[in-house]
Design a protein around this motif. Sequence first.
Motif, PDB file in Angstrom:
ATOM      1  N   ASP A 237       0.815  -1.217   0.000  1.00  0.00           N
ATOM      2  CA  ASP A 237       0.000   0.000   0.000  1.00  0.00           C
ATOM      3  C   ASP A 237       0.851   1.270   0.000  1.00  0.00           C
ATOM      4  O   ASP A 237       0.324   2.369   0.176  1.00  0.00           O
TER       5      ASP A 237
ATOM      6  N   THR B  79      -4.810   4.875   0.979  1.00  0.00           N
ATOM      7  CA  THR B  79      -5.982   4.213   1.538  1.00  0.00           C
ATOM      8  C   THR B  79      -7.211   4.509   0.686  1.00  0.00           C
ATOM      9  O   THR B  79      -7.230   5.446  -0.113  1.00  0.00           O
TER      10      THR B  79
ATOM     11  N   GLU C 231     -12.839   5.357   2.735  1.00  0.00           N
ATOM     12  CA  GLU C 231     -13.228   5.183   4.140  1.00  0.00           C
ATOM     13  C   GLU C 231     -12.046   4.971   5.062  1.00  0.00           C
ATOM     14  O   GLU C 231     -12.210   4.773   6.267  1.00  0.00           O
ATOM     15  N   GLY C 232     -10.824   5.012   4.499  1.00  0.00           N
ATOM     16  CA  GLY C 232      -9.624   4.919   5.327  1.00  0.00           C
ATOM     17  C   GLY C 232      -8.997   3.548   5.397  1.00  0.00           C
ATOM     18  O   GLY C 232      -7.944   3.378   6.013  1.00  0.00           O
ATOM     19  N   SER C 233      -9.608   2.532   4.783  1.00  0.00           N
ATOM     20  CA  SER C 233      -9.051   1.185   4.810  1.00  0.00           C
ATOM     21  C   SER C 233      -8.051   1.008   3.677  1.00  0.00           C
ATOM     22  O   SER C 233      -7.976   1.812   2.749  1.00  0.00           O
ATOM     23  N   PHE C 234      -7.288  -0.084   3.742  1.00  0.00           N
ATOM     24  CA  PHE C 234      -6.349  -0.397   2.681  1.00  0.00           C
ATOM     25  C   PHE C 234      -7.024  -1.278   1.634  1.00  0.00           C
ATOM     26  O   PHE C 234      -8.001  -1.969   1.915  1.00  0.00           O
TER      27      PHE C 234
ATOM     28  N   GLY D  42      -6.155  -4.070  -0.021  1.00  0.00           N
ATOM     29  CA  GLY D  42      -6.070  -5.523  -0.068  1.00  0.00           C
ATOM     30  C   GLY D  42      -5.820  -5.993  -1.489  1.00  0.00           C
ATOM     31  O   GLY D  42      -5.026  -5.399  -2.218  1.00  0.00           O
TER      32      GLY D  42
ATOM     33  N   ARG E 151      -6.234  -6.050  -5.227  1.00  0.00           N
ATOM     34  CA  ARG E 151      -6.683  -4.932  -6.043  1.00  0.00           C
ATOM     35  C   ARG E 151      -6.159  -5.027  -7.466  1.00  0.00           C
ATOM     36  O   ARG E 151      -5.220  -5.773  -7.754  1.00  0.00           O
TER      37      ARG E 151
END
Length: 206
Positions: A149, A170, A173-176, A178, A180
């Motif tokens: 990331d 990110t 919503e602030g997540s990574f 994964g 992709r």
Amino acid sequence: MTGRRTAASRARRYEDFDQVQVFDALGSETSSFSVGDAMEHLLVDEAGRLWVGHFDENPAGIRRWSATGLPTWTSDDANIPGLLDCYALNVTGAAAWACPYTDFPLVGIRPDRTDRPVRVWENRVRGARAVAVHGGRVAFYGGYGEEQDRLVHGELTETSVEQTDVGLLTLTEGSFAGRRRVVGRGSRIYVQAEPSTAWGVFDLSS
């Protein structure tokens, strides 16, 4: 864009069929052809030419094709160091940018120029899966292991990429992300995380 193109990444799985199919705006096939096995990237430039970056099972490296399947440029004699696998490819206008394994230089390719059609900048960022370029600035996304990331900013000097900042990219919503898909286009890196229903965009120019 006046039509669309589809392609299969592995030629040997489709031995009885042409690998690339080109369709017009009405959905009618206008041409089909093969560009070789082990295709990692396929992007179209503003003139409708196809840029193909191969992974390491095909030594062709990077090639450009016409919309009717004629090869118009190859990396064979371009002296790109360590080009065994085209990890990242970005096509914008009539130019392409690449970051290939094993040496991971930043490569700018403008085959239609008579002066320096290929330029190579030394680069210390390893394993990036996407690259964005805007003026004299560049961004690399991805890496090995815990650096998947990672987002690295840099500036171009005459011979090298000088890193200016390192962070993490990110989702909204602030997540990574994964698992992709990533695509580089000009100043933008597009990221599609599972379940692959939407694309997020990072824009180096903003």
